[in-house]
Design a protein around this motif. Structure first.
Motif, PDB file in Angstrom:
ATOM      1  N   SER A  35       0.847  -1.190   0.000  1.00  0.00           N
ATOM      2  CA  SER A  35       0.000   0.000   0.000  1.00  0.00           C
ATOM      3  C   SER A  35       0.887   1.248   0.000  1.00  0.00           C
ATOM      4  CB  SER A  35      -0.931   0.008   1.214  1.00  0.00           C
ATOM      5  OG  SER A  35      -0.197   0.033   2.411  1.00  0.00           O
ATOM      6  N   PRO A  36       0.401   2.344  -0.574  1.00  0.00           N
ATOM      7  CA  PRO A  36       1.218   3.550  -0.663  1.00  0.00           C
ATOM      8  C   PRO A  36       1.322   4.270   0.677  1.00  0.00           C
ATOM      9  CG  PRO A  36      -0.946   3.981  -1.532  1.00  0.00           C
ATOM     10  CD  PRO A  36      -0.895   2.509  -1.226  1.00  0.00           C
ATOM     11  N   VAL A  37       2.358   5.078   0.773  1.00  0.00           N
ATOM     12  CA  VAL A  37       2.538   5.970   1.912  1.00  0.00           C
ATOM     13  C   VAL A  37       1.965   7.319   1.490  1.00  0.00           C
ATOM     14  CG1 VAL A  37       4.214   7.053   3.444  1.00  0.00           C
ATOM     15  CG2 VAL A  37       4.627   4.739   2.585  1.00  0.00           C
ATOM     16  N   ILE A  38       1.090   7.875   2.281  1.00  0.00           N
ATOM     17  CA  ILE A  38       0.470   9.157   1.960  1.00  0.00           C
ATOM     18  C   ILE A  38       1.259  10.263   2.645  1.00  0.00           C
ATOM     19  CG2 ILE A  38      -1.661  10.505   2.009  1.00  0.00           C
ATOM     20  CD1 ILE A  38      -1.804   7.859   0.385  1.00  0.00           C
ATOM     21  N   VAL A  39       1.766  11.199   1.845  1.00  0.00           N
ATOM     22  CA  VAL A  39       2.578  12.300   2.356  1.00  0.00           C
ATOM     23  C   VAL A  39       2.121  13.609   1.738  1.00  0.00           C
ATOM     24  CG1 VAL A  39       4.618  10.853   2.758  1.00  0.00           C
ATOM     25  CG2 VAL A  39       4.337  11.997   0.584  1.00  0.00           C
ATOM     26  N   SER A  40       2.603  14.689   2.289  1.00  0.00           N
ATOM     27  CA  SER A  40       2.331  16.013   1.746  1.00  0.00           C
ATOM     28  C   SER A  40       3.623  16.539   1.122  1.00  0.00           C
ATOM     29  CB  SER A  40       1.881  16.956   2.862  1.00  0.00           C
ATOM     30  OG  SER A  40       1.771  18.267   2.378  1.00  0.00           O
ATOM     31  N   ASP A  85       9.944   3.882  -2.710  1.00  0.00           N
ATOM     32  CA  ASP A  85      10.486   5.180  -3.096  1.00  0.00           C
ATOM     33  C   ASP A  85      10.744   6.095  -1.903  1.00  0.00           C
ATOM     34  OD1 ASP A  85      10.293   4.344  -5.712  1.00  0.00           O
ATOM     35  OD2 ASP A  85       8.360   5.330  -6.060  1.00  0.00           O
ATOM     36  N   MET A  86      10.356   5.675  -0.716  1.00  0.00           N
ATOM     37  CA  MET A  86      10.572   6.484   0.483  1.00  0.00           C
ATOM     38  C   MET A  86      12.025   6.346   0.931  1.00  0.00           C
ATOM     39  SD  MET A  86       7.743   8.020   1.282  1.00  0.00           S
ATOM     40  CE  MET A  86       8.001   8.491   2.978  1.00  0.00           C
ATOM     41  N   PRO A  87      12.626   7.440   1.399  1.00  0.00           N
ATOM     42  CA  PRO A  87      14.015   7.349   1.859  1.00  0.00           C
ATOM     43  C   PRO A  87      14.091   6.571   3.167  1.00  0.00           C
ATOM     44  CG  PRO A  87      13.127   9.511   2.329  1.00  0.00           C
ATOM     45  CD  PRO A  87      12.093   8.782   1.521  1.00  0.00           C
ATOM     46  N   PRO A  88      15.222   5.909   3.409  1.00  0.00           N
ATOM     47  CA  PRO A  88      15.372   5.211   4.689  1.00  0.00           C
ATOM     48  C   PRO A  88      15.483   6.221   5.827  1.00  0.00           C
ATOM     49  CG  PRO A  88      17.413   5.163   3.458  1.00  0.00           C
ATOM     50  CD  PRO A  88      16.385   5.777   2.560  1.00  0.00           C
ATOM     51  N   ALA A  89      15.193   5.766   7.016  1.00  0.00           N
ATOM     52  CA  ALA A  89      15.302   6.650   8.189  1.00  0.00           C
ATOM     53  C   ALA A  89      16.752   7.019   8.423  1.00  0.00           C
ATOM     54  CB  ALA A  89      14.722   5.959   9.411  1.00  0.00           C
ATOM     55  N   ALA A  90      16.984   8.282   8.722  1.00  0.00           N
ATOM     56  CA  ALA A  90      18.330   8.727   9.059  1.00  0.00           C
ATOM     57  C   ALA A  90      18.653   8.273  10.482  1.00  0.00           C
ATOM     58  CB  ALA A  90      18.425  10.250   8.969  1.00  0.00           C
ATOM     59  N   PRO A  91      19.867   7.800  10.719  1.00  0.00           N
ATOM     60  CA  PRO A  91      20.226   7.439  12.091  1.00  0.00           C
ATOM     61  C   PRO A  91      20.066   8.652  12.997  1.00  0.00           C
ATOM     62  CG  PRO A  91      21.932   6.752  10.556  1.00  0.00           C
ATOM     63  CD  PRO A  91      20.952   7.600   9.789  1.00  0.00           C
ATOM     64  N   ASN A 136       4.925  19.840  -1.121  1.00  0.00           N
ATOM     65  CA  ASN A 136       4.619  21.178  -1.644  1.00  0.00           C
ATOM     66  C   ASN A 136       3.145  21.533  -1.446  1.00  0.00           C
ATOM     67  OD1 ASN A 136       7.304  21.473  -2.541  1.00  0.00           O
ATOM     68  ND2 ASN A 136       6.817  20.415  -4.445  1.00  0.00           N
ATOM     69  N   GLY A 137       2.603  21.145  -0.302  1.00  0.00           N
ATOM     70  CA  GLY A 137       1.216  21.481   0.014  1.00  0.00           C
ATOM     71  C   GLY A 137       0.182  20.582  -0.637  1.00  0.00           C
ATOM     72  N   LYS A 138       0.603  19.566  -1.353  1.00  0.00           N
ATOM     73  CA  LYS A 138      -0.334  18.648  -2.010  1.00  0.00           C
ATOM     74  C   LYS A 138      -0.187  17.267  -1.384  1.00  0.00           C
ATOM     75  CE  LYS A 138      -0.299  21.096  -6.330  1.00  0.00           C
ATOM     76  NZ  LYS A 138      -1.467  21.312  -7.082  1.00  0.00           N
ATOM     77  N   VAL A 139      -1.316  16.573  -1.232  1.00  0.00           N
ATOM     78  CA  VAL A 139      -1.310  15.214  -0.701  1.00  0.00           C
ATOM     79  C   VAL A 139      -1.052  14.255  -1.849  1.00  0.00           C
ATOM     80  CG1 VAL A 139      -2.688  13.473   0.484  1.00  0.00           C
ATOM     81  CG2 VAL A 139      -2.918  15.875   1.118  1.00  0.00           C
ATOM     82  N   VAL A 140      -0.012  13.413  -1.687  1.00  0.00           N
ATOM     83  CA  VAL A 140       0.356  12.477  -2.740  1.00  0.00           C
ATOM     84  C   VAL A 140       0.582  11.091  -2.141  1.00  0.00           C
ATOM     85  CG1 VAL A 140       1.395  14.199  -4.259  1.00  0.00           C
ATOM     86  CG2 VAL A 140       2.797  13.075  -2.574  1.00  0.00           C
ATOM     87  N   ALA A 141       0.394  10.068  -2.972  1.00  0.00           N
ATOM     88  CA  ALA A 141       0.669   8.690  -2.580  1.00  0.00           C
ATOM     89  C   ALA A 141       2.023   8.301  -3.159  1.00  0.00           C
ATOM     90  CB  ALA A 141      -0.420   7.767  -3.097  1.00  0.00           C
ATOM     91  N   VAL A 142       2.880   7.745  -2.316  1.00  0.00           N
ATOM     92  CA  VAL A 142       4.228   7.362  -2.726  1.00  0.00           C
ATOM     93  C   VAL A 142       4.409   5.877  -2.426  1.00  0.00           C
ATOM     94  CG1 VAL A 142       6.693   7.789  -2.356  1.00  0.00           C
ATOM     95  CG2 VAL A 142       5.064   9.668  -2.161  1.00  0.00           C
TER      96      VAL A 142
END
Length: 62
Positions: A34-39, A51-57, A41-47
């Protein structure tokens, strides 16, 4: 333990928890395909979770 040391410890624990929660969320989203829903540039998008970056330590957080 002084209040400053106590606050630093709590801050460190919160950062560790946030990284763990993010990694768990990405693993769950990949499992469920299932996609990750993020904002962006002010728009709600499904990613796609891939394609999401890994968590920074948390040591790199300032």
């Amino acid at each position: 333990m002084s209040k400053k040391e106590q606050a630093a410890y709590i801050n460190q624990q919160l950062k560790i928890g946030l990284v763990a929660a993010y990694n768990n969320m990405l693993a769950f989203k990949k499992y469920r395909q299932s996609p990750v829903i993020v904002s962006r540039n002010g728009k709600v998008v499904a990613v796609a979770p891939e394609d999401m970056p890994p968590a920074a330590p948390f040591e790199k957080w300032s």
